[in-house]
Motif scaffolding. Structure first.
Motif, PDB file in Angstrom:
ATOM      1  N   TYR A   1      43.594  34.341  26.874  1.00  0.00           N
ATOM      2  CA  TYR A   1      44.386  33.641  27.893  1.00  0.00           C
ATOM      3  C   TYR A   1      45.683  33.043  27.366  1.00  0.00           C
ATOM      4  CZ  TYR A   1      43.791  28.692  26.669  1.00  0.00           C
ATOM      5  OH  TYR A   1      43.885  27.468  26.070  1.00  0.00           O
ATOM      6  N   ASN A   2      45.727  32.705  26.065  1.00  0.00           N
ATOM      7  CA  ASN A   2      46.909  32.015  25.534  1.00  0.00           C
ATOM      8  C   ASN A   2      47.449  32.760  24.321  1.00  0.00           C
ATOM      9  OD1 ASN A   2      48.909  30.078  25.010  1.00  0.00           O
ATOM     10  ND2 ASN A   2      47.530  28.866  23.727  1.00  0.00           N
ATOM     11  N   ILE A   3      48.487  33.581  24.548  1.00  0.00           N
ATOM     12  CA  ILE A   3      49.131  34.307  23.454  1.00  0.00           C
ATOM     13  C   ILE A   3      50.575  33.814  23.365  1.00  0.00           C
ATOM     14  CG2 ILE A   3      49.795  36.565  22.553  1.00  0.00           C
ATOM     15  CD1 ILE A   3      47.507  37.805  24.054  1.00  0.00           C
ATOM     16  N   PRO A   4      50.866  32.911  22.437  1.00  0.00           N
ATOM     17  CA  PRO A   4      52.238  32.404  22.323  1.00  0.00           C
ATOM     18  C   PRO A   4      53.239  33.532  22.079  1.00  0.00           C
ATOM     19  CG  PRO A   4      50.720  31.041  21.053  1.00  0.00           C
ATOM     20  CD  PRO A   4      49.955  32.246  21.489  1.00  0.00           C
ATOM     21  N   GLY A   5      54.334  33.497  22.820  1.00  0.00           N
ATOM     22  CA  GLY A   5      55.385  34.492  22.653  1.00  0.00           C
ATOM     23  C   GLY A   5      55.060  35.857  23.210  1.00  0.00           C
ATOM     24  N   ALA A   6      54.029  35.957  24.061  1.00  0.00           N
ATOM     25  CA  ALA A   6      53.604  37.265  24.574  1.00  0.00           C
ATOM     26  C   ALA A   6      54.722  37.920  25.383  1.00  0.00           C
ATOM     27  CB  ALA A   6      52.358  37.126  25.429  1.00  0.00           C
ATOM     28  N   ALA A   7      55.062  39.165  25.034  1.00  0.00           N
ATOM     29  CA  ALA A   7      56.125  39.893  25.730  1.00  0.00           C
ATOM     30  C   ALA A   7      55.847  41.394  25.635  1.00  0.00           C
ATOM     31  CB  ALA A   7      57.490  39.575  25.127  1.00  0.00           C
ATOM     32  N   ILE A   8      56.475  42.134  26.528  1.00  0.00           N
ATOM     33  CA  ILE A   8      56.396  43.588  26.524  1.00  0.00           C
ATOM     34  C   ILE A   8      57.758  44.117  26.099  1.00  0.00           C
ATOM     35  CG2 ILE A   8      55.865  45.639  27.897  1.00  0.00           C
ATOM     36  CD1 ILE A   8      54.671  43.581  29.984  1.00  0.00           C
ATOM     37  N   ASP A   9      57.753  45.108  25.214  1.00  0.00           N
ATOM     38  CA  ASP A   9      59.011  45.666  24.730  1.00  0.00           C
ATOM     39  C   ASP A   9      58.871  47.184  24.674  1.00  0.00           C
ATOM     40  OD1 ASP A   9      61.543  45.924  23.696  1.00  0.00           O
ATOM     41  OD2 ASP A   9      60.959  45.465  21.633  1.00  0.00           O
ATOM     42  N   GLY A  10      59.749  47.885  25.382  1.00  0.00           N
ATOM     43  CA  GLY A  10      59.694  49.343  25.339  1.00  0.00           C
ATOM     44  C   GLY A  10      59.997  49.948  26.688  1.00  0.00           C
ATOM     45  N   ASN A  11      59.605  51.184  26.832  1.00  0.00           N
ATOM     46  CA  ASN A  11      59.771  51.913  28.084  1.00  0.00           C
ATOM     47  C   ASN A  11      58.376  52.354  28.507  1.00  0.00           C
ATOM     48  OD1 ASN A  11      60.459  53.531  30.212  1.00  0.00           O
ATOM     49  ND2 ASN A  11      61.948  54.762  29.095  1.00  0.00           N
ATOM     50  N   LEU A  12      57.740  51.551  29.339  1.00  0.00           N
ATOM     51  CA  LEU A  12      56.346  51.808  29.648  1.00  0.00           C
ATOM     52  C   LEU A  12      55.928  51.151  30.954  1.00  0.00           C
ATOM     53  CD1 LEU A  12      54.197  49.695  27.101  1.00  0.00           C
ATOM     54  CD2 LEU A  12      56.571  49.269  27.610  1.00  0.00           C
ATOM     55  N   SER A  13      54.814  51.632  31.470  1.00  0.00           N
ATOM     56  CA  SER A  13      54.235  51.117  32.706  1.00  0.00           C
ATOM     57  C   SER A  13      52.819  50.661  32.401  1.00  0.00           C
ATOM     58  CB  SER A  13      54.227  52.208  33.781  1.00  0.00           C
ATOM     59  OG  SER A  13      53.668  51.743  34.979  1.00  0.00           O
ATOM     60  N   LEU A  14      52.518  49.411  32.752  1.00  0.00           N
ATOM     61  CA  LEU A  14      51.214  48.832  32.455  1.00  0.00           C
ATOM     62  C   LEU A  14      50.606  48.240  33.714  1.00  0.00           C
ATOM     63  CD1 LEU A  14      53.409  47.560  30.113  1.00  0.00           C
ATOM     64  CD2 LEU A  14      51.236  47.269  28.957  1.00  0.00           C
ATOM     65  N   VAL A  15      49.281  48.305  33.798  1.00  0.00           N
ATOM     66  CA  VAL A  15      48.530  47.589  34.819  1.00  0.00           C
ATOM     67  C   VAL A  15      47.837  46.416  34.130  1.00  0.00           C
ATOM     68  CG1 VAL A  15      46.502  47.699  36.320  1.00  0.00           C
ATOM     69  CG2 VAL A  15      48.192  49.532  36.373  1.00  0.00           C
ATOM     70  N   PHE A  16      47.999  45.219  34.695  1.00  0.00           N
ATOM     71  CA  PHE A  16      47.357  44.017  34.185  1.00  0.00           C
ATOM     72  C   PHE A  16      46.325  43.540  35.201  1.00  0.00           C
ATOM     73  CE2 PHE A  16      51.428  43.693  31.850  1.00  0.00           C
ATOM     74  CZ  PHE A  16      50.940  43.575  30.557  1.00  0.00           C
ATOM     75  N   CYS A  17      45.084  43.382  34.759  1.00  0.00           N
ATOM     76  CA  CYS A  17      43.987  42.980  35.640  1.00  0.00           C
ATOM     77  C   CYS A  17      43.577  41.541  35.328  1.00  0.00           C
ATOM     78  CB  CYS A  17      42.785  43.905  35.432  1.00  0.00           C
ATOM     79  SG  CYS A  17      43.184  45.663  35.621  1.00  0.00           S
ATOM     80  N   HIS A  18      43.388  40.774  36.411  1.00  0.00           N
ATOM     81  CA  HIS A  18      43.142  39.347  36.285  1.00  0.00           C
ATOM     82  C   HIS A  18      41.881  38.943  37.038  1.00  0.00           C
ATOM     83  CE1 HIS A  18      47.531  39.281  35.431  1.00  0.00           C
ATOM     84  NE2 HIS A  18      47.567  40.096  36.462  1.00  0.00           N
ATOM     85  N   PRO A  19      41.058  38.055  36.470  1.00  0.00           N
ATOM     86  CA  PRO A  19      39.984  37.475  37.262  1.00  0.00           C
ATOM     87  C   PRO A  19      40.565  36.518  38.290  1.00  0.00           C
ATOM     88  CG  PRO A  19      40.124  36.401  35.131  1.00  0.00           C
ATOM     89  CD  PRO A  19      41.112  37.524  35.102  1.00  0.00           C
ATOM     90  N   GLU A  20      39.937  36.439  39.427  1.00  0.00           N
ATOM     91  CA  GLU A  20      40.375  35.618  40.550  1.00  0.00           C
ATOM     92  C   GLU A  20      41.668  36.178  41.160  1.00  0.00           C
ATOM     93  OE1 GLU A  20      40.049  31.432  40.118  1.00  0.00           O
ATOM     94  OE2 GLU A  20      38.468  31.550  38.614  1.00  0.00           O
ATOM     95  N   GLY A  21      41.968  35.725  42.352  1.00  0.00           N
ATOM     96  CA  GLY A  21      43.186  36.172  43.022  1.00  0.00           C
ATOM     97  C   GLY A  21      44.357  35.353  42.555  1.00  0.00           C
ATOM     98  N   VAL A  22      44.824  35.609  41.361  1.00  0.00           N
ATOM     99  CA  VAL A  22      45.833  34.779  40.713  1.00  0.00           C
ATOM    100  C   VAL A  22      47.101  34.725  41.563  1.00  0.00           C
ATOM    101  CG1 VAL A  22      47.241  34.472  38.658  1.00  0.00           C
ATOM    102  CG2 VAL A  22      44.911  35.280  38.439  1.00  0.00           C
ATOM    103  N   SER A  23      47.599  33.527  41.808  1.00  0.00           N
ATOM    104  CA  SER A  23      48.792  33.357  42.627  1.00  0.00           C
ATOM    105  C   SER A  23      50.037  33.762  41.866  1.00  0.00           C
ATOM    106  CB  SER A  23      48.917  31.908  43.090  1.00  0.00           C
ATOM    107  OG  SER A  23      49.010  31.048  41.977  1.00  0.00           O
ATOM    108  N   GLU A  24      51.140  33.906  42.574  1.00  0.00           N
ATOM    109  CA  GLU A  24      52.398  34.338  41.966  1.00  0.00           C
ATOM    110  C   GLU A  24      52.932  33.256  41.047  1.00  0.00           C
ATOM    111  OE1 GLU A  24      55.096  35.656  45.011  1.00  0.00           O
ATOM    112  OE2 GLU A  24      53.436  36.290  46.270  1.00  0.00           O
ATOM    113  N   LYS A  25      53.268  33.643  39.807  1.00  0.00           N
ATOM    114  CA  LYS A  25      53.836  32.691  38.837  1.00  0.00           C
ATOM    115  C   LYS A  25      54.878  33.408  38.010  1.00  0.00           C
ATOM    116  CE  LYS A  25      49.698  29.835  38.314  1.00  0.00           C
ATOM    117  NZ  LYS A  25      48.659  29.318  37.387  1.00  0.00           N
TER     118      LYS A  25
END
Length: 380
Positions: free
Chosen positions: A356-380
């Motif tokens: 849940y807590n990854i300091p500095g977490a970022a995506i870098d590159g040319n790619l498409s990812l699906v991220f799955c979350h528990p609960e209906g996480v609201s927009e943030k």
């Protein structure tokens, strides 16, 4: 030790059951891609045991993971090392060490059997389960060598009643039961929501990501003895029926089996157009910029039990922080998931678990990812 919880973990690919798997192999870069009798489902980031887990493999269905320090173990074992550091206090207080979701690839070499899954209320009543099996499908491909284009059976037609359904069930008229459901042609990029109690089946040729509640409770409108015969015929030589998907049903009396089977369906029917409006979910953009965009595929408007997004990235952008753990799937391209002090290279077909807590977490590159979350996480 704490640093292992501040970076992503690489998941080890698996396959669980059912005829298929060729399209999963293609996505993962396996050559040659093949269909097998137990390759149709892959469970991703799973801490859920399959209903038919055999005695010699009691954790069948659970994912394995390679930790940043090189250790390989089941994901549930890794979480147990420090649940709060992995899942966060909020998640741990609500779900314990359960992820609260289950993600799969489904690759239908042949049509799946018509089925439904119980609502949470009915699952608690009849199975004493804290989870039902509300689920959703994101179509990511399909087979071109099928008798007809990929399709799904989803939702009751208008005019359905339990009496009409039960009459055909008692006649063992599976074709008649299917005729009471909508048949919908599907294509890659479409998302469908399958609420608890909704009749459904993936048609021949479908390839999708399924995100659902973390249970393996399935009912099929087929009499107990006939279902036993069908599944016995599908088992490998020498296998016992107690290792099949229907094993949990075989302890029930006929009356209890029938009530579980018929009572799990929610008898609400709609016209084709209204059913499609309710079931096909259009993507909703959450954020966008020079780097690309991220959008809900299933979000809090559909369910409180889980959600998932797709991020199409050309450049660099921070990972959307939700306060919950996430499971990521790389659908296309290559690049890296960055974190303070390092990075994890990823490419098409990779599957990752993000504490849940990854300091500095970022995506870098040319790619498409699906991220799955528990609960209906609201927009943030």
């Amino acid at each position: 030790m704490t640093e292992i919880f501040n970076q992503p973990w690489k998941l080890i690919p698996n396959k669980i059951r059912g005829a298929g798997g060729r399209e999963i192999d293609k996505l993962r870069g396996v050559n040659p891609p093949v269909d097998t009798l137990d390759g149709s489902e892959a469970w991703i980031g799973s801490v859920t045991r399959a209903a038919e887990a055999p005695a010699e493999d009691p954790h069948h269905g659970c994912s394995e993971v390679v930790l940043p320090d090189g250790r390989r173990m089941f994901l549930f074992e890794a979480i147990a090392i420090n649940p709060e550091a992995t899942l966060g206090k909020k998640h741990f207080s609500r779900h314990g060490t359960n992820l609260g979701m289950l993600i799969k690839y489904l690759d239908a070499q042949e049509q799946y059997m018509l089925q439904a899954h119980p609502t949470r209320e009915f699952a608690k009543k009849m199975w004493n389960s804290d989870f039902g099996k509300e689920e959703s499908w994101y179509m990511i491909g399909g087979r071109e060598d099928t008798k007809e284009p990929p399709y799904i059976l989803l939702g009751f037609k208008k005019g359905i009643t339990r009496a009409k359904w039960e009459e055909l069930y008692n006649k063992e008229d599976l074709n008649g039961l299917e005729q009471l459901c909508h048949k919908i042609p599907v294509k890659a990029g479409e998302t469908y929501f399958v609420g608890g109690g909704t009749p459904h089946a993936l048609g021949e040729g479908c390839f999708c990501i399924e995100v659902q509640e973390p249970s393996d409770i399935t009912v099929m409108p087929i009499h107990q003895q006939e279902l036993k015969r069908i599944f016995t015929a599908k088992l490998p030589d020498g296998a016992d029926i107690s290792s099949s998907l229907i094993a949990p049903f075989l302890v029930d009396s006929k009356a209890v089996y029938d009530e579980k089977t018929l009572g799990a369906f929610v008898y609400e029917g709609y016209s084709y157009e209204e059913n499609l409006r309710r079931r096909r979910i259009l993507p909703k953009i959450i954020r966008e910029g020079p780097w690309g965009k991220e959008y809900f595929l299933i979000g809090p408007e559909q369910t409180d039990y889980f959600s998932f997004t797709q991020a199409d990235v050309q450049g660099k952008v921070g990972v959307r922080i939700t306060g919950f753990p996430q499971v990521g799937i790389v659908l296309a391209g290559e690049g890296a998931i960055l974190f303070d002090g390092g990075k994890m290279s990823v490419k098409k077909g990779d599957e990752v678990f993000l504490p849940y807590n990854i300091p500095g977490a970022a995506i870098d590159g040319n790619l498409s990812l699906v991220f799955c979350h528990p609960e209906g996480v609201s927009e943030k």
